[in-house]
Scaffold this active site. Structure first.
Site, PDB file in Angstrom:
ATOM      1  N   LYS A 125       1.473   6.390   9.127  1.00 26.89           N
ATOM      2  CA  LYS A 125       0.561   5.889   8.414  1.00 26.89           C
ATOM      3  C   LYS A 125       0.492   6.058   6.963  1.00 26.89           C
ATOM      4  O   LYS A 125       0.686   5.058   6.127  1.00 26.89           O
ATOM      5  CB  LYS A 125      -0.717   6.128   9.195  1.00 26.89           C
ATOM      6  CG  LYS A 125      -1.899   5.200   8.412  1.00 26.89           C
ATOM      7  CD  LYS A 125      -3.322   5.430   9.016  1.00 26.89           C
ATOM      8  CE  LYS A 125      -3.797   6.955   8.679  1.00 26.89           C
ATOM      9  NZ  LYS A 125      -5.207   7.232   9.153  1.00 26.89           N
ATOM     10  N   ASP A 143      -3.919   1.874  10.600  1.00 26.13           N
ATOM     11  CA  ASP A 143      -5.124   2.834  10.878  1.00 26.13           C
ATOM     12  C   ASP A 143      -5.821   1.983  11.872  1.00 26.13           C
ATOM     13  O   ASP A 143      -5.661   0.990  12.603  1.00 26.13           O
ATOM     14  CB  ASP A 143      -5.896   2.615   9.465  1.00 26.13           C
ATOM     15  CG  ASP A 143      -6.241   1.380   9.108  1.00 26.13           C
ATOM     16  OD1 ASP A 143      -6.038   0.213   9.816  1.00 26.13           O
ATOM     17  OD2 ASP A 143      -7.005   1.230   8.142  1.00 26.13           O
TER      18      ASP A 143
END
Length: 231
Positions: A125, A143
């Site tokens: 991420k 996310d």
């Protein structure tokens, strides 16, 4: 039109709807260089971006360069980031990743996901955010907002971040993917709440699987229903 073509068409519709709804698409973290963004994203784990932006001015003033972090210690760094939560582990990661950047990367933040994830505390991420925002490469930042909204739309049936990333990479226009994820964050905060999504005002309600499955409240019908109940 097969399943993948339908997914691509829906993804394109979502991209266009979000571009219209949220013209500005950028990271909400405040930074001036790749290292600052890398550190800010690490601090943002289980912490709000707003809180991180309150903490980083003093941190960045104390450590203006990579060498300043390397000359410090996890204990000293921790003193500047206590309010971000999990500050001890975050301070350790910041110190170690700075030392690794100095010793193995010539002090330069790498521009590929493969190299970024080798840094302490950096997962896919974070790596996607760096390559997208700093280096302008196609990126998919999975996310919590991205995973939730992509699932509700029907763009993926997965919940594992890496699997969601893989699904989205297959259907999103590469040049749109990074901004798309930023806009999902804005939409998740403003409309597509995890508990009570405001489907009646959503710009994607016409093609959202969640709306098709659960139905969305029509404000006019709701008002009429209330009126009928009045004595």
């Amino acid at each position: 039109m097969n399943r993948k073509e339908k997914a691509r068409a829906k993804a394109q519709a979502a991209v266009l709807a979000l571009e219209k709804e949220y013209p500005g698409a950028e990271c909400s973290l405040t930074y001036v260089d790749p290292l600052q963004l890398l550190i800010s994203v690490r601090l943002a784990a289980q912490c709000t971006d707003a809180r991180v932006n309150m903490v980083t001015p003093a941190l960045f003033a104390r450590y203006p360069t990579l060498e300043d972090y390397c000359a410090s210690s996890p204990e000293e760094i921790a003193g500047y980031i206590r309010s971000c939560g999990l500050y001890k582990s975050k301070a350790r990661d910041i110190f170690l990743l700075c030392c690794k950047l100095r010793d193995e990367y010539g002090g330069v933040v790498p521009d590929t996901i493969e190299e970024l994830v080798k840094l302490p505390g950096v997962g896919r991420k974070t790596a996607n955010l760096i390559v997208g925002d700093v280096f302008g490469k196609p990126a998919v930042v999975t996310d919590t907002h991205c995973i939730r909204i992509s699932g509700r739309l029907g763009l993926t049936d997965e919940t594992d971040p890496f699997k969601v990333e893989k699904d989205l990479r297959a259907i999103l226009p590469p040049e749109k993917s990074n901004d798309f994820c930023h806009r999902l964050v804005l939409h998740g905060r403003a409309v597509c709440d995890s508990r009570k999504p405001k489907c009646d005002v959503c710009c994607m309600r016409d093609f959202c699987r969640y709306v098709e499955t659960n139905g969305a409240v029509d404000p006019k019908k709701q008002a009429a229903k209330k009126a009928r109940k009045q004595p």
